[in-house]
Design an enzyme around this catalytic site. Sequence first.
Site, PDB file in Angstrom:
ATOM      1  N   ARG A  96       0.991  -1.141   0.103  1.00  0.00           N
ATOM      2  CA  ARG A  96      -0.145  -0.031   0.023  1.00  0.00           C
ATOM      3  C   ARG A  96       1.013   0.445  -0.227  1.00  0.00           C
ATOM      4  NH1 ARG A  96      -2.460   2.282   5.058  1.00  0.00           N
ATOM      5  NH2 ARG A  96      -3.148   4.579   4.066  1.00  0.00           N
ATOM      6  N   HIS A 141      -2.830  10.838   0.586  1.00  0.00           N
ATOM      7  CA  HIS A 141      -2.468  10.440   1.773  1.00  0.00           C
ATOM      8  C   HIS A 141      -1.813  12.112   2.629  1.00  0.00           C
ATOM      9  CE1 HIS A 141      -1.116   7.394   4.771  1.00  0.00           C
ATOM     10  NE2 HIS A 141      -0.208   8.290   6.129  1.00  0.00           N
ATOM     11  N   GLU A 186      -7.211   8.736   6.695  1.00  0.00           N
ATOM     12  CA  GLU A 186      -7.782   9.071   7.717  1.00  0.00           C
ATOM     13  C   GLU A 186      -8.168  10.756   7.367  1.00  0.00           C
ATOM     14  OE1 GLU A 186      -4.056   8.548   9.918  1.00  0.00           O
ATOM     15  OE2 GLU A 186      -3.829   7.183   9.707  1.00  0.00           O
ATOM     16  N   ASN A 325      -7.061   1.945  10.562  1.00  0.00           N
ATOM     17  CA  ASN A 325      -6.140   1.766  10.851  1.00  0.00           C
ATOM     18  C   ASN A 325      -5.967   1.481  12.529  1.00  0.00           C
ATOM     19  OD1 ASN A 325      -5.481   2.065   8.042  1.00  0.00           O
ATOM     20  ND2 ASN A 325      -5.225   4.276   8.370  1.00  0.00           N
ATOM     21  N   TYR A 327      -4.155   1.713  15.754  1.00  0.00           N
ATOM     22  CA  TYR A 327      -2.552   2.092  16.365  1.00  0.00           C
ATOM     23  C   TYR A 327      -2.273   1.589  18.302  1.00  0.00           C
ATOM     24  CZ  TYR A 327      -0.278   3.266  12.733  1.00  0.00           C
ATOM     25  OH  TYR A 327       0.032   3.504  11.046  1.00  0.00           O
ATOM     26  N   GLU A 397      -3.916  -0.158   7.965  1.00  0.00           N
ATOM     27  CA  GLU A 397      -2.660   0.262   8.824  1.00  0.00           C
ATOM     28  C   GLU A 397      -2.539  -0.594  10.693  1.00  0.00           C
ATOM     29  OE1 GLU A 397      -0.974   4.262   9.137  1.00  0.00           O
ATOM     30  OE2 GLU A 397      -1.972   4.730   7.082  1.00  0.00           O
TER      31      GLU A 397
END
Length: 500
Positions: A96, A141, A186, A325, A327, A397
């Site tokens: 990606r 992005h 995002e 995504n 984290y 992600e």
Amino acid sequence: MYYYGVVVFSVLFGVSWSDKLLTFPPGFKFGASTSAYQIEGGWNASDKGESIFDRLYHERPDASMDHSNGEIACDSYHQWRRDIDMIAEMGLHVYRFSISWPRLLPTGFNNYISEAGKNYYNNLIDGLLARNIEPLITIFHFDLPQSIQDLGGWANPLIADWFTDYARVVYTLFGDRVKMWITLNEPMAICDGGYGDFLAPKIVDPDVGLYLCSKNVVLAHAKAWRVYDEEFKPKYHGKVSMTNLFFWYEPVSDEDKETTDLMLEYCEGRFSHPIYSKEGGWPKKLQKLITEQGYEQGYWRPRMPEFTEEEIKFIRGTYDFYALNHYTTNLVKKAKPGEKVGAWPFDGQPIIGANFQKGNGWKTAAPSWFYIYPEGLRHQLNWIRENYGDITIFITENGYAGGSTGLRDQERIDSMRDNLEQTWLAIYEDGIDIRGYITWSLMDNFEWIGGYSVKYGLYEVDFNSTERTRTPRESALYYERVVKTGSVFVHSDEDKHIEL
Ligand code: BGC
């Protein structure tokens, strides 16, 4: 051969026969991710236009912790062959990466397409396909052309059309070979970052700009999705979605539950509800809160512009899968009246009245806000299903932020293994349709505010060498094994038996 692989894996990574082997479904895709500004460099190569990050870091070097910028970054503009080698070395199925809007369209508009930009991405795509690696392209992005910023950027509603024009160029040029697309990466980072104090253009305007942006990104995504759906899908049969950055939140105690739900609406629902829910539009409670706060502050109109009925219909259903995504997880404590609320996004969220804290016994990665709680990923995947139904999900992600150089990165291996375990549990115990796991990141790169001091790479990059030499970390070898065997080992006291 398989047995041999498992033995080598065990010896290399210290697993014992009492560990449990979790195998992913056939066809499950493993990949790695990067983005243009963070790796390409070549900031003014050929006829490339200026991006908002070129402008920000040139004018305000202190906008990144180590006063660095992405002028050269990993020099992938020249080193892309090596990038492909690395992806092939790990045997990944998917890569990606993102396209730099000002590299492809130097003026920001479709009046002029850069030959050099087009060639760069054509070479990369063809090089990947020649090695049997599927390209997954993020169309945007964060690196907006400065020319578009000068016209108001994400606060100008016309940007939805300008972005869609750009997306149409990208589909036209690369759609014959690329079957997986992300329109925007995002939206929360674009709006809360760009109209907060951490990402370009750093126009600090959390009252108004942030919400104009929130509406315009959703509309831009929907328009670009519909263009693909109507004009390109019939011949190319690809899939398009948008990634959501999703900090996961859990309440400290029952009395913090409502605040936690609002946090999830703020982070996630704001950009998912209009697209994935049955009724569409903004999440109701969040909209009410933001509007009422605005009236109390003296604004005459809702700060988060409403969608028209037509827009609600137009946006609803503009997805082919859910791109997540993930984290970290925070615990939420509702702020008491008059209590100071920590700074968004790491310590608290003033609009919601939420303070964040770490759970008991949770470790942190290099940045102090990056709490480690892999179970959060599974809870979050369940939240998506509970709210939006049985949607196919790709984890686009997930990664670990290290702080020091060096090739030994057991923490990253642990984090990847634990997150993969939670993904596996979500697939097999919760029945969620997850088709892929794409880690952040292929290699160390320019980590926005963190500059080059925060490291997410499976490959270490030597930023002092002209070639930006890349060397695999232990996590790269670990991931290679995961991909080859389609499995992870996790420790289990109950399960003493491994089926080979
Ligand atoms: C962004 C990446 C960033 C990563 C780690 C993600 O939210 O998409 O650009 O490098 O987080 O901070």
